[in-house]
Structures are given as C-alpha cells and as structure tokens.
Design an enzyme around this catalytic site. Structure first.
Site, short mmCIF file in Angstrom:
data_model
loop_
_atom_site.label_atom_id
_atom_site.label_comp_id
_atom_site.label_asym_id
_atom_site.label_seq_id
_atom_site.Cartn_x
_atom_site.Cartn_y
_atom_site.Cartn_z
N THR A 339 -0.32 41.66 9.59
CA THR A 339 -1.52 41.24 8.82
C THR A 339 -2.45 42.40 8.50
O THR A 339 -2.28 43.51 9.00
CB THR A 339 -2.29 40.15 9.59
OG1 THR A 339 -2.48 40.58 10.95
CG2 THR A 339 -1.52 38.84 9.60
N ASP A 340 -3.46 42.11 7.67
CA ASP A 340 -4.43 43.14 7.22
C ASP A 340 -5.72 43.08 8.04
O ASP A 340 -6.80 43.32 7.52
CB ASP A 340 -4.78 42.92 5.74
CG ASP A 340 -3.54 42.83 4.87
OD1 ASP A 340 -2.67 43.70 5.03
OD2 ASP A 340 -3.44 41.90 4.07
N SER A 365 -11.25 44.06 9.62
CA SER A 365 -10.63 43.75 8.33
C SER A 365 -10.18 45.07 7.73
O SER A 365 -10.99 45.96 7.52
CB SER A 365 -11.63 43.07 7.39
OG SER A 365 -11.08 43.00 6.09
N ARG A 366 -8.87 45.20 7.49
CA ARG A 366 -8.38 46.48 6.96
C ARG A 366 -8.61 46.61 5.45
O ARG A 366 -8.31 47.63 4.88
CB ARG A 366 -6.88 46.63 7.30
CG ARG A 366 -6.67 46.71 8.80
CD ARG A 366 -5.26 47.10 9.20
NE ARG A 366 -5.15 46.98 10.66
CZ ARG A 366 -4.53 46.00 11.28
NH1 ARG A 366 -3.94 45.05 10.58
NH2 ARG A 366 -4.47 45.96 12.58
N VAL A 367 -9.13 45.55 4.84
CA VAL A 367 -9.51 45.63 3.43
C VAL A 367 -10.98 46.08 3.34
O VAL A 367 -11.36 46.82 2.45
CB VAL A 367 -9.28 44.28 2.72
CG1 VAL A 367 -9.88 44.29 1.32
CG2 VAL A 367 -7.79 43.98 2.64
#
Length: 509
Positions: A339-340, A365-367
């Site tokens: 997951t991101d 959150s990698r976004v």
C-alpha cells in the site's frame, strides 16, 4: 519378463481413444474422484483453465484452483453435501464473473453478485471477470486529487488521494470500520461511488452497518458485497475480487470509486484454509508461499487513470487486524509493503478516549500533500510536529513538576490540538469546516480556551463562522486556498469569535 509401467498403459489407452469421434469433447466432461470441506478433486478435464467455472451436479458451481498432472482441484461455490463421488462435472469455458453497472448501486450482494437484500433481481446486461491484470504504468497518472474522509486527523496529517491505496490497521475494536464507514458517508454529493466488501463478518454487524448507511443517505451511491463468516472459504476468497471488478467498471467510465476491503486478514485466512485443503505446501504461519500475490494483485488494481483514458480512479482502503499491535507480523507487513501508507490505530489511545484512535507517529501517507487542497496544506503543516513534541514533553513532565514556560506552552498547546482532533463517529466534516478548526489551532486561538471546552468551542466556532462570516467560509470552499488577504480576514474573524465565546462561557484559561 518386462514390467509394463502404469504410465505406459495410460499412454496406450490415450492413443487408442485419441481419434474416437463423439458429440461431446472428452476434455469438457469429467467426474468427481473425491469431495469434502468445500473442495472437489476432478478427473477427466484436461484443458480446464485456472479460475474457470465448473458445473457440478445439483446446480452447484465450482472454481478451478489447482491444475495437477492427472487431476484438477476445484473449490465449491455452494453446498458440498450435494456433490457425490463419481458425479459428472462440465467445463463452462468461463472465468468467474460478476454483474456490473449502475444497477448495483444501493444493493447488497454476495460474492457472485447475486442480490441478498430481498429487493428483487439486479437488471444489468454487463458482467466482468473477477480477476484482471492491473492497469500498467503508462495508463496511470499521479495521484493529485484529494479523497476527503471528513475526519480532521486523517485529512490534515495522513491525506488520502483518489487512486491511492491506504491501509487501515489496528487491533480488534479500535474503530477501523468506523473510519471506513465515515469516509463512505462523507462522499455524499461528491460523485464518488462506494463499494464496501465485508469478509468473514457476522451477518448482524453488516446489517447494522447497511442500516446506518441507509439512514445517512449513503446507500444511494454504495454497493455492499457480503461474504459473511457463515459462508464457505471459497466465497470469502473471491469477495474482494468481485467488489474490485464492480468498481473497475465505473473507473473505466471516468468516475471516481472508493472500495473498502473489511478485512484482508480474514481473506488471507480463507485462502490459507483452501490452500491447505488443496494440499498446497504451507510456509510461514502455515500460509502458502503465494499469499503476498493474493493481496498484491488485488490492491494493484487501484489506480488513477490518465486523462486519455477518462481520468477515473479506484481508491482502496484495505483493513488489517493486528494481534496486540504487532504490525511486524506476516500479513500486516505484506500489506504495508503493497500500500501507499497506513493509518495505524492504537488500543491505548482508544481506551484513553481519543477517537479516532489514530497514532500520528506510526501513520503515514506516501502520497502526502499531493492529496491535499492548498487551504488544508497551509493550516495543517505543523500539526504532526506539534503532536510529536507534545507526547515527547509529556513523558518528561511525568518525572518533574517544575516546568519552564516554553515546555509548559508546548504541553498546553499539544493537549488542545489532541482535543481538537477528536471527532465523534458518523459526523464527518466538510473541508472548509475542518480548515476553520485547524486554523484556530495553527494560529494559537485555541490556546485561549480551556482544554475541557475545546470540543464545544470548535463546534460553536464553525456555527458562528457560517452565520456571521459566510463569505469567508464560501471563499475557502470555492477557492480551496487561503490567500494573504483571506488570511488577515480569517484572523480577525476567528479572534472576534474566540473572544465572544470566552465572554459567553465565562471561560478563563
């Protein structure tokens, strides 16, 4: 005397009957050699495909999973008591499919897309295979649009974008499903279609959740796929893929879709059950070696499509249950790496009355801010640091009573920020309301209010801003940004409302 091996006898017989003409092809019909625990071993179907549907006696369907040299292993999507050894099995030539389209909205269906809500048949002429290759790199575009959950703690510090895969992870009873349901409710009037996949849950729990969605008006744009705890492992196994196929249809029409998998821990257990019954070799924690592929091929299908392909998106919120907060266990680490980012829920925070019980330190959150509006970015930039400093100083403060002014200020501010981020269930907030509340924290206005009154202060603040400064609220909503001019106006308005609140309540800091 030369011994004839069994394989040679088999080979001779095959050669003899190879050219025998008959109406039904021999490869399309076989027979059951053993059956039990929802698994059937079938012989005589040499050209079956993986995941192909098989027709068993008494209307029971099966799905091919194991392709052995002399037989195939199939999982039954129905009652295995209706199948007997020697029963005839026929190929269908089809991969497992589910009906898709707008007719699915507002409905509760099983893993095969059949209605279970007593509202009649689903009238649609479209269907899709549940297994599908994920969109390639060239067909995607970067996640750039926020998917608002309506929860301050998530939208401010762990933002989710359309097309992202954000894991919700934590122990039992820490509010994982509550976050997912609030997010679905918050999609009202946003044009986002929602799918909720319930895997291995009690029927009563799912019924309560569906009722809540109906009361909130969220079922109009939601489909619920239910493979309850009473269903067989094969039906629990295909449920998330079925939900994903329903969502992909809308994504390819250029729409935004949110899908919740609740939860993939039970999905992995269902797959392990099937794999062990099919005599696949067990690996770590008795899971088969391909259990990583089980979830990666599912979650990779979440995407933000390029503008050339309509710009649709499928956002996935998988849920994983941990044991005693152990995020380093096998299935949790697998899904974290797919997951991101993850939203980690702490039992200690939940028991301390912090709801949602999100651990801002372990959640990520990698976004990141690519999935935030400019207004939200401006008011939430220092939140994580404020909370980290607060928890750090709080642990030191336990050992000594004499605190210097700077430390006391950090602790007082942090306590109010933590109080501000608390939010009751089923009450998601609009983006502009969140921005106003977080604005009061960033610029220190919340520090002028007693900690015990923060929740009431924030509620009153939003109400008064809508009543007395509607133009400012509308500007935040429409522009999704805070200009220098608007910043000064907001400071003046929030200061006025804070002073009025303290005068009205007689609050003393």
């Amino acid at each position: 005397m030369k011994q004839i091996r069994p394989e040679e006898i088999s080979s001779l017989i095959r050669d003899q009957i190879k050219n025998y003409d008959q109406k039904i092809h021999s490869d399309d019909v076989g027979y059951v050699i053993s059956v039990g625990d929802g698994i059937a071993m079938v012989q005589g179907i040499d050209k079956a495909m993986s995941s192909e549907l098989l027709q068993f006696p008494n209307g029971v369907m099966g799905m091919v999973l194991n392709l052995e040299e002399d037989h195939i292993g199939a999982v039954l999507l129905g009652n295995d008591a209706l199948i007997k050894e020697g029963g005839e099995v026929r190929r269908t030539g089809k991969i497992v499919e589910v009906p898709v389209g707008d007719a699915m909205l507002g409905r509760v269906v099983n893993s095969l897309g059949q209605p279970i809500d007593g509202k009649g048949e689903i009238v649609t002429d479209k269907s899709r295979a549940i297994e599908r290759v994920a969109p390639g790199v060239m067909t995607r575009k970067s996640v750039c649009e926020p998917l608002m959950t309506g929860l301050k703690v998530i939208d401010s510090m762990i933002p989710i974008g359309r097309g992202q895969r954000e894991l919700i992870i934590g122990d039992r009873e820490t509010g994982k499903t509550a976050i997912a349901v609030d997010t679905i409710i918050n999609q009202k009037d946003t044009g986002v279609y929602c799918i909720y996949v319930a895997i291995g849950q009690k029927e009563s729990t799912v019924a309560r959740m569906v009722q809540k969605l109906r009361e909130s008006g969220a079922m109009k744009y939601t489909t619920v796929v239910n493979a309850s705890a009473s269903e067989s492992a094969p039906l629990q196994y295909i449920a998330p893929y079925a939900g994903c196929a329903i969502g992909e249809e809308w994504m390819e029409q250029g729409r935004s879709v949110l899908i919740v998998y609740d939860d993939l821990s039970k999905h992995a257990v269902a797959y392990r059950t099937m794999s062990l019954l099919l005599k696949r070799p067990p690996g770590r924690e008795a899971y088969p070696g391909d259990v990583f592929y089980l979830h990666s091929r599912l979650l990779e299908r979440a995407a933000k499509l390029s503008d050339k392909l309509g710009g649709g998106s499928l956002t996935a919120l998988p849920i994983i249950e941990t044991q005693a907060g152990d995020i380093s266990a096998y299935i949790p680490t697998n899904v974290i790496s797919i997951t991101d980012g993850q939203i980690f829920l702490q039992t200690d925070l939940f028991n301390a009355g912090v709801r949602p019980a999100v651990d801002s330190g372990l959640s990520v959150s990698r976004v990141g801010s690519a999935a935030q509006t400019k207004a939200m970015k401006k008011v939430s930039s220092s939140l994580k640091l404020d909370l980290a400093q607060y928890h750090e100083m709080l642990s030191f403060a336990q050992f000594g009573s004499d605190l210097d002014a700077a430390t006391k200020k950090i602790i007082d501010h942090g306590a109010r920020v933590e109080e501000l981020l608390k939010q009751p269930q089923y009450s998601p907030l609009a983006m502009e309301d969140q921005v106003i509340q977080l604005f009061s924290a960033k610029y220190g206005y919340v520090d002028l209010v007693d900690t015990s009154k923060v929740a009431d202060y924030e509620k009153t603040m939003v109400m008064n801003m809508h009543a007395n400064h509607a133009d400012l609220v509308n500007e935040i909503r429409d522009q999704k940004d805070i200009s220098d001019e608007l910043l000064e106006k907001l400071k003046a308005a929030v200061e006025t409302e804070t002073t009025n609140y303290n005068l009205a309540t007689g609050a003393q800091v």
